[in-house]
Design a protein around this motif. Sequence first.
Motif, PDB file in Angstrom:
ATOM      1  N   CYS A  20      14.322   1.986  -1.128  1.00  0.00           N
ATOM      2  CA  CYS A  20      13.236   2.823  -1.642  1.00  0.00           C
ATOM      3  C   CYS A  20      12.535   3.530  -0.491  1.00  0.00           C
ATOM      4  N   PHE A  21      12.231   2.789   0.560  1.00  0.00           N
ATOM      5  CA  PHE A  21      11.575   3.347   1.740  1.00  0.00           C
ATOM      6  C   PHE A  21      12.416   4.472   2.342  1.00  0.00           C
ATOM      7  N   SER A  22      13.711   4.239   2.452  1.00  0.00           N
ATOM      8  CA  SER A  22      14.600   5.193   3.116  1.00  0.00           C
ATOM      9  C   SER A  22      14.899   6.434   2.287  1.00  0.00           C
ATOM     10  N   HIS A  23      14.886   6.293   0.977  1.00  0.00           N
ATOM     11  CA  HIS A  23      15.364   7.382   0.134  1.00  0.00           C
ATOM     12  C   HIS A  23      14.295   8.142  -0.643  1.00  0.00           C
ATOM     13  N   THR A  24      13.083   7.627  -0.690  1.00  0.00           N
ATOM     14  CA  THR A  24      12.061   8.346  -1.448  1.00  0.00           C
ATOM     15  C   THR A  24      11.819   9.730  -0.845  1.00  0.00           C
ATOM     16  N   ASN A  25      11.517  10.660  -1.698  1.00  0.00           N
ATOM     17  CA  ASN A  25      11.181  12.014  -1.252  1.00  0.00           C
ATOM     18  C   ASN A  25       9.677  12.176  -1.060  1.00  0.00           C
ATOM     19  N   PHE A  26       8.931  11.112  -1.294  1.00  0.00           N
ATOM     20  CA  PHE A  26       7.475  11.171  -1.250  1.00  0.00           C
ATOM     21  C   PHE A  26       6.977  10.437  -0.003  1.00  0.00           C
ATOM     22  N   ALA A  27       6.579  11.209   0.984  1.00  0.00           N
ATOM     23  CA  ALA A  27       6.165  10.643   2.275  1.00  0.00           C
ATOM     24  C   ALA A  27       5.023   9.646   2.123  1.00  0.00           C
ATOM     25  N   ASP A  29       4.549   7.532  -0.115  1.00  0.00           N
ATOM     26  CA  ASP A  29       5.032   6.245  -0.613  1.00  0.00           C
ATOM     27  C   ASP A  29       5.659   5.395   0.488  1.00  0.00           C
ATOM     28  N   ARG A  30       6.103   6.011   1.561  1.00  0.00           N
ATOM     29  CA  ARG A  30       6.769   5.243   2.621  1.00  0.00           C
ATOM     30  C   ARG A  30       5.857   4.165   3.201  1.00  0.00           C
ATOM     31  N   SER A  31       4.591   4.478   3.385  1.00  0.00           N
ATOM     32  CA  SER A  31       3.679   3.461   3.939  1.00  0.00           C
ATOM     33  C   SER A  31       3.499   2.301   2.961  1.00  0.00           C
ATOM     34  N   VAL A  32       3.537   2.588   1.673  1.00  0.00           N
ATOM     35  CA  VAL A  32       3.410   1.526   0.669  1.00  0.00           C
ATOM     36  C   VAL A  32       4.648   0.633   0.702  1.00  0.00           C
ATOM     37  N   TYR A  33       5.826   1.255   0.780  1.00  0.00           N
ATOM     38  CA  TYR A  33       7.051   0.458   0.863  1.00  0.00           C
ATOM     39  C   TYR A  33       7.083  -0.372   2.148  1.00  0.00           C
ATOM     40  N   ASP A  71       1.719  -2.444 -10.097  1.00  0.00           N
ATOM     41  CA  ASP A  71       0.632  -1.629 -10.632  1.00  0.00           C
ATOM     42  C   ASP A  71       0.292  -0.421  -9.783  1.00  0.00           C
ATOM     43  N   TYR A  72       0.651  -0.462  -8.504  1.00  0.00           N
ATOM     44  CA  TYR A  72       0.326   0.667  -7.652  1.00  0.00           C
ATOM     45  C   TYR A  72       1.390   1.738  -7.826  1.00  0.00           C
ATOM     46  N   TRP A  73       0.936   2.944  -8.027  1.00  0.00           N
ATOM     47  CA  TRP A  73       1.843   4.029  -8.340  1.00  0.00           C
ATOM     48  C   TRP A  73       2.747   4.368  -7.165  1.00  0.00           C
ATOM     49  N   ARG A  74       4.025   4.331  -7.418  1.00  0.00           N
ATOM     50  CA  ARG A  74       5.023   4.828  -6.489  1.00  0.00           C
ATOM     51  C   ARG A  74       5.781   5.898  -7.248  1.00  0.00           C
ATOM     52  N   GLN A  75       5.945   7.025  -6.637  1.00  0.00           N
ATOM     53  CA  GLN A  75       6.461   8.189  -7.345  1.00  0.00           C
ATOM     54  C   GLN A  75       7.980   8.135  -7.495  1.00  0.00           C
ATOM     55  N   GLY A  76       8.449   8.741  -8.565  1.00  0.00           N
ATOM     56  CA  GLY A  76       9.883   8.891  -8.768  1.00  0.00           C
ATOM     57  C   GLY A  76      10.582   7.613  -9.190  1.00  0.00           C
ATOM     58  N   ASP A  77      11.906   7.691  -9.179  1.00  0.00           N
ATOM     59  CA  ASP A  77      12.734   6.569  -9.613  1.00  0.00           C
ATOM     60  C   ASP A  77      12.652   5.375  -8.682  1.00  0.00           C
ATOM     61  N   TRP A  78      12.294   5.620  -7.414  1.00  0.00           N
ATOM     62  CA  TRP A  78      12.275   4.518  -6.455  1.00  0.00           C
ATOM     63  C   TRP A  78      11.213   3.488  -6.806  1.00  0.00           C
ATOM     64  N   GLY A  79      10.084   3.922  -7.313  1.00  0.00           N
ATOM     65  CA  GLY A  79       9.058   2.975  -7.739  1.00  0.00           C
ATOM     66  C   GLY A  79       9.547   2.083  -8.867  1.00  0.00           C
ATOM     67  N   ASN A  80      10.307   2.689  -9.801  1.00  0.00           N
ATOM     68  CA  ASN A  80      10.882   1.914 -10.896  1.00  0.00           C
ATOM     69  C   ASN A  80      11.915   0.916 -10.386  1.00  0.00           C
ATOM     70  N   LYS A  81      12.681   1.321  -9.388  1.00  0.00           N
ATOM     71  CA  LYS A  81      13.696   0.423  -8.831  1.00  0.00           C
ATOM     72  C   LYS A  81      13.043  -0.794  -8.177  1.00  0.00           C
TER      73      LYS A  81
END
Length: 96
Positions: A20-27, A29-33, A71-81
Amino acid sequence: MTNDELVQKILDFMTVIQECFSHTNFADDRSVYAQDLVAAMSWVVELRGGGDIGSVKAQILSPETGKRFGDYWRQGDWGNKEAHALKKLRESLDLR
């Protein structure tokens, strides 16, 4: 479940977080991962340091952990994964 089996399950969970950290398109979210990786690694460190397996299981199953990873929002499919991976980890724990 043995200590080593639980460590492996946590490492499997961490592998998903790393993806998720490596592939998310939402910068943002990287700190959250990254924080999530640290949180999961703390379980491994606790177990390797002789911590009680029951205590680590309780941490994984706690409402706070569910909130942290779910509960914390992570954008896109990576958050669901990541949420799905936590659910799988929790379901795999032997609660007997």
